[in-house]
Structure formats: structure tokens, C-alpha cells
Motif scaffolding. Structure first.
Motif, PDB file in Angstrom:
ATOM      1  N   GLN A   1     -32.407  44.051  -0.894  1.00  0.00           N
ATOM      2  CA  GLN A   1     -32.180  45.003  -1.125  1.00  0.00           C
ATOM      3  C   GLN A   1     -31.263  45.676  -0.263  1.00  0.00           C
ATOM      4  O   GLN A   1     -30.746  44.884   0.057  1.00  0.00           O
ATOM      5  N   VAL A   2     -30.636  46.498  -0.073  1.00  0.00           N
ATOM      6  CA  VAL A   2     -30.563  47.462   0.811  1.00  0.00           C
ATOM      7  C   VAL A   2     -31.635  48.454   1.833  1.00  0.00           C
ATOM      8  O   VAL A   2     -31.590  49.002   1.801  1.00  0.00           O
ATOM      9  N   GLN A   3     -30.293  47.714   3.369  1.00  0.00           N
ATOM     10  CA  GLN A   3     -31.680  48.853   4.248  1.00  0.00           C
ATOM     11  C   GLN A   3     -30.175  49.638   5.184  1.00  0.00           C
ATOM     12  O   GLN A   3     -29.135  48.931   5.582  1.00  0.00           O
ATOM     13  N   LEU A   4     -30.138  50.331   5.660  1.00  0.00           N
ATOM     14  CA  LEU A   4     -29.165  51.676   6.523  1.00  0.00           C
ATOM     15  C   LEU A   4     -29.716  51.747   7.229  1.00  0.00           C
ATOM     16  O   LEU A   4     -31.740  52.755   7.190  1.00  0.00           O
ATOM     17  N   SER A 104     -27.362  39.202  -6.356  1.00  0.00           N
ATOM     18  CA  SER A 104     -28.085  39.604  -7.542  1.00  0.00           C
ATOM     19  C   SER A 104     -26.394  39.737  -8.762  1.00  0.00           C
ATOM     20  O   SER A 104     -27.051  39.496 -10.070  1.00  0.00           O
ATOM     21  N   GLY A 105     -25.819  40.606  -8.312  1.00  0.00           N
ATOM     22  CA  GLY A 105     -24.873  40.557  -9.148  1.00  0.00           C
ATOM     23  C   GLY A 105     -24.777  42.527  -9.242  1.00  0.00           C
ATOM     24  O   GLY A 105     -23.734  43.199 -10.169  1.00  0.00           O
ATOM     25  N   HIS A 106     -25.869  42.788  -9.432  1.00  0.00           N
ATOM     26  CA  HIS A 106     -26.768  44.406  -9.589  1.00  0.00           C
ATOM     27  C   HIS A 106     -25.564  44.944  -8.285  1.00  0.00           C
ATOM     28  O   HIS A 106     -25.436  44.598  -7.424  1.00  0.00           O
ATOM     29  N   GLU A 107     -24.889  46.382  -8.899  1.00  0.00           N
ATOM     30  CA  GLU A 107     -24.214  47.183  -7.725  1.00  0.00           C
ATOM     31  C   GLU A 107     -25.355  48.196  -6.775  1.00  0.00           C
ATOM     32  O   GLU A 107     -25.877  48.221  -7.612  1.00  0.00           O
ATOM     33  N   PHE A 108     -24.814  48.216  -5.971  1.00  0.00           N
ATOM     34  CA  PHE A 108     -26.027  49.142  -5.877  1.00  0.00           C
ATOM     35  C   PHE A 108     -24.970  50.545  -4.382  1.00  0.00           C
ATOM     36  O   PHE A 108     -23.860  50.489  -4.892  1.00  0.00           O
TER      37      PHE A 108
END
Length: 121
Positions: A1-4, A104-108
Motif C-alpha cells: 500500500q501507500v503511506q504519506l 500490482s498495477g492498480h492505480e492509487f
């Protein structure tokens, strides 16, 4: 996932300066753009500035044009907002937004939790 992770907010007198930072990390393949928004008490969230990741094209709200500068460090996946000549009406929670594509190829499209900027004498 993404962390900010955002940092740099605080209390400053009118006419002063602050520099906000927003570091993005995680399973990121590419970033499309990053932006700063802000929300003052009792008001809708509003756009402040944005920067495209590859070309570095910038865009600013009229209210901050000439006073704020957005920049990026591609190697660190970090965006900065240099805020000069701050005014009391700049008081707001400033939040970072980042959009891109995961490994994974998914956009976020992720939002940070926000950092408080208070301009007051």
C-alpha cells in the motif's frame, strides 16, 4: 500500500514562512502527480497547488500564486510546499494528495492526515 507522511506545519506570524513536506512510500511503481489542499474551519477543502511528477508542471490557486512554491524530489518521492508572505487567511489544515500506480498495477489516490498551519500574531 501507500503511506504519506506530512511535516512542517506550525504557528507563524503574518508575513512569515513555512515549508511543508510530504513523503510517499510503499509499493509504488510510479507517481502521476502530487498536490496540496487545505481546509479552514467551517469551509470546504480547497486546492492549493499541484505538480506533475515526470514533467514537473505546476499549478496554483489564485490565492497563493506568487507566494507559494511547490517542488518535488523524485528520488525521495517527496513533495514540498514553500509558503512565503503568509496571511491569516492561510490558516488551515493542509493535506497532501498523491496519485499513481502500484507495483500490482492498480492505480492509487491517497490523502495524508494533514498538518495544521496557523498564521497569527
Amino acid at each position: 500500500q501507500v503511506q504519506l507522511v506530512e511535516s512542517g506545519g506550525g504557528l507563524v506570524q503574518p508575513g512569515g514562512s513555512l515549508r511543508l513536506s510530504c513523503a510517499t512510500s510503499g509499493s509504488i511503481y510510479s507517481i502521476y502527480a502530487m498536490a496540496w489542499y487545505r481546509q479552514a474551519p467551517g469551509k470546504e477543502r480547497e486546492f492549493v497547488a499541484s505538480i506533475s511528477w515526470s514533467a514537473g508542471r505546476t499549478n496554483y490557486a489564485d490565492s497563493v500564486q506568487g507566494r507559494f512554491t511547490i517542488s518535488r524530489d523524485n528520488a525521495k518521492n517527496t513533495v514540498y510546499l514553500q509558503m512565503n508572505s503568509l496571511k491569516p487567511e492561510d490558516t488551515a489544515v493542509h493535506s497532501c494528495n498523491t496519485a499513481g500506480r502500484l507495483l500490482s498495477g492498480h492505480e492509487f489516490d491517497f490523502w495524508g492526515q494533514g498538518t495544521q498551519v496557523t498564521v497569527s500574531s
